[in-house]
Design a protein around this motif. Structure first.
Motif, PDB file in Angstrom:
ATOM      1  N   ARG A  23       0.136   4.214  -9.097  1.00  0.00           N
ATOM      2  CA  ARG A  23       0.324   2.951  -8.365  1.00  0.00           C
ATOM      3  C   ARG A  23      -0.957   2.222  -8.020  1.00  0.00           C
ATOM      4  NH1 ARG A  23       5.005   4.386  -4.060  1.00  0.00           N
ATOM      5  NH2 ARG A  23       6.681   4.860  -5.535  1.00  0.00           N
ATOM      6  N   ASP A  28      11.984  -1.851   4.612  1.00  0.00           N
ATOM      7  CA  ASP A  28      12.666  -0.574   4.878  1.00  0.00           C
ATOM      8  C   ASP A  28      13.648  -0.712   6.050  1.00  0.00           C
ATOM      9  OD1 ASP A  28      11.449   0.774   2.840  1.00  0.00           O
ATOM     10  OD2 ASP A  28      10.285   2.142   4.089  1.00  0.00           O
ATOM     11  N   GLU A  73      15.942  -3.242  -2.073  1.00  0.00           N
ATOM     12  CA  GLU A  73      14.590  -3.714  -1.735  1.00  0.00           C
ATOM     13  C   GLU A  73      14.379  -5.123  -2.305  1.00  0.00           C
ATOM     14  OE1 GLU A  73      11.477  -1.140  -3.391  1.00  0.00           O
ATOM     15  OE2 GLU A  73      10.635  -1.002  -1.374  1.00  0.00           O
ATOM     16  N   PHE A  99      18.402   7.438  -0.286  1.00  0.00           N
ATOM     17  CA  PHE A  99      17.944   8.080  -1.527  1.00  0.00           C
ATOM     18  C   PHE A  99      18.882   9.221  -1.923  1.00  0.00           C
ATOM     19  CE2 PHE A  99      13.660   7.001  -3.268  1.00  0.00           C
ATOM     20  CZ  PHE A  99      13.379   5.897  -2.474  1.00  0.00           C
ATOM     21  N   LYS A 101       1.321   0.593   7.110  1.00  0.00           N
ATOM     22  CA  LYS A 101       1.846  -0.774   6.957  1.00  0.00           C
ATOM     23  C   LYS A 101       2.751  -1.190   8.135  1.00  0.00           C
ATOM     24  CE  LYS A 101       3.739   0.274   2.949  1.00  0.00           C
ATOM     25  NZ  LYS A 101       3.328   1.684   2.779  1.00  0.00           N
ATOM     26  N   GLY A 148       6.135   1.465   0.020  1.00  0.00           N
ATOM     27  CA  GLY A 148       5.068   1.825  -0.917  1.00  0.00           C
ATOM     28  C   GLY A 148       5.367   1.489  -2.376  1.00  0.00           C
ATOM     29  N   GLY A 149       6.676   1.449  -2.740  1.00  0.00           N
ATOM     30  CA  GLY A 149       7.019   1.230  -4.144  1.00  0.00           C
ATOM     31  C   GLY A 149       7.445  -0.200  -4.455  1.00  0.00           C
ATOM     32  N   MET A 161       2.351   5.099   0.809  1.00  0.00           N
ATOM     33  CA  MET A 161       2.862   5.774   2.008  1.00  0.00           C
ATOM     34  C   MET A 161       1.695   6.268   2.853  1.00  0.00           C
ATOM     35  SD  MET A 161       5.639   8.340   0.258  1.00  0.00           S
ATOM     36  CE  MET A 161       5.174   8.296  -1.477  1.00  0.00           C
ATOM     37  N   GLY A 178       0.833  -1.198   0.000  1.00  0.00           N
ATOM     38  CA  GLY A 178       0.000   0.000   0.000  1.00  0.00           C
ATOM     39  C   GLY A 178       0.860   1.237   0.000  1.00  0.00           C
ATOM     40  N   ARG A 201       9.678  11.067   4.112  1.00  0.00           N
ATOM     41  CA  ARG A 201       9.510  10.371   2.830  1.00  0.00           C
ATOM     42  C   ARG A 201      10.313  11.060   1.730  1.00  0.00           C
ATOM     43  NH1 ARG A 201       5.519   8.441   6.545  1.00  0.00           N
ATOM     44  NH2 ARG A 201       5.056   6.320   5.869  1.00  0.00           N
ATOM     45  N   PRO A 202      11.396  10.416   1.289  1.00  0.00           N
ATOM     46  CA  PRO A 202      12.261  11.071   0.303  1.00  0.00           C
ATOM     47  C   PRO A 202      11.533  11.434  -0.987  1.00  0.00           C
ATOM     48  CG  PRO A 202      12.842   8.745   0.588  1.00  0.00           C
ATOM     49  CD  PRO A 202      11.886   9.098   1.682  1.00  0.00           C
TER      50      PRO A 202
END
Ligand code: S3P
Length: 177
Positions: free
Chosen positions: A139, A36, A63, A51, A17, A82-83, A13, A11, A120-121
Motif C-alpha cells: 500500500r 468506518d 466504503e 468482515f 486517522k 486504511g484500504g 492502520m 494512511g 482489525r479484521p
C-alpha cells in the motif's frame, strides 16, 4: 488544492486517522465524517463483524458507497479506512473533495498501535506482524501517489499531528504548487 477544501486523512492502520480527525474537527469547526463509522452505523455491527459475516468485498462496496454519499460542496474532515485508496473510484472522489494528507509512521510503531485494540479484521491471521508488513509494502506506493503531502506521526501526539496538518495546509494555501 481543491476548491472544496475538505481535509482527507489517508494512511495505514495505526496511523491515528480517527483521533487526528477528531482534533481537526475541534480545531477547525468543520464537520467530521469517518467512513468506518458510517459503515458500522449502517450495518449496526462492528467493522470486524461486517468482515466476518459479509466478507471484505461487501465492506469495500459499503466504503465506496459512503464516499459517494459525501456532501459534495461542503468542506469536511474526511477520515478514511486504511484500504480506502485501493479502489481508483474512491481515490477520484477523495481528490475531488480536497487536500489528501497521508499520516505515515514507522512500521513498528504503527503495528504496536494497530494491535492495541485487537479490532482489525485484516490482522486476524496466523502471523499478524507478517500480514501487517506485507500489506504495508503493497500500500505504501499508493498512499505516496495519492497524497498531497505527508506527516510523520511516529513521535507526535494526535494533537501535534493535527496542528502539523493545519500548518502545512496553510503553507500550501500561501504558496500553491
Ligand atoms: C482496513 C482498515 C480499517 C478498516 C478495515 C479495513 C484496511 O480502518 O477500514 O478494517 O484495509 O486497512 P483503520 O485504518 O482505521 O484501521
Amino acid at each position: 488544492m481543491n476548491s472544496a477544501r475538505s481535509i482527507v486523512l489517508i494512511g495505514f492502520m495505526g496511523a491515528g486517522k480517527s483521533s487526528v480527525g477528531r482534533w481537526l474537527e475541534r480545531r477547525t469547526g468543520l464537520t467530521r465524517v469517518d467512513t468506518d463509522e458510517i459503515i458500522a452505523a449502517k450495518y449496526r455491527i462492528s467493522i470486524s463483524e461486517i468482515f466476518s459475516k459479509h466478507g471484505e468485498t461487501a465492506f469495500r462496496e459499503a466504503e465506496t458507497e459512503a464516499l459517494r454519499e459525501l456532501p459534495p460542496d461542503r468542506p469536511t474532515i474526511i477520515v478514511t479506512g486504511g484500504g480506502t485508496i485501493l479502489r481508483p473510484e474512491n481515490v477520484e472522489i477523495l481528490k475531488r473533495a480536497g487536500t489528501i494528507v497521508w499520516l505515515q509512521g514507522d512500521e513498528e510503531t504503527l503495528f504496536e498501535r494497530a494491535g492495541r485494540r485487537g479490532s482489525r479484521p485484516l490482522l486476524q491471521t496466523e502471523n499478524p506482524r507478517e500480514t501487517f508488513s506485507e500489506l504495508m509494502k503493497k500500500r505504501k506506493p499508493l498512499y505516496q501517489q495519492v497524497a498531497d503531502f505527508r506527516v510523520d506521526t511516529t513521535a507526535l501526539s494526535h494533537e501535534e499531528v493535527a496542528d502539523a496538518v493545519l500548518r502545512k495546509i496553510e503553507g500550501l494555501a500561501q504558496h500553491p504548487r
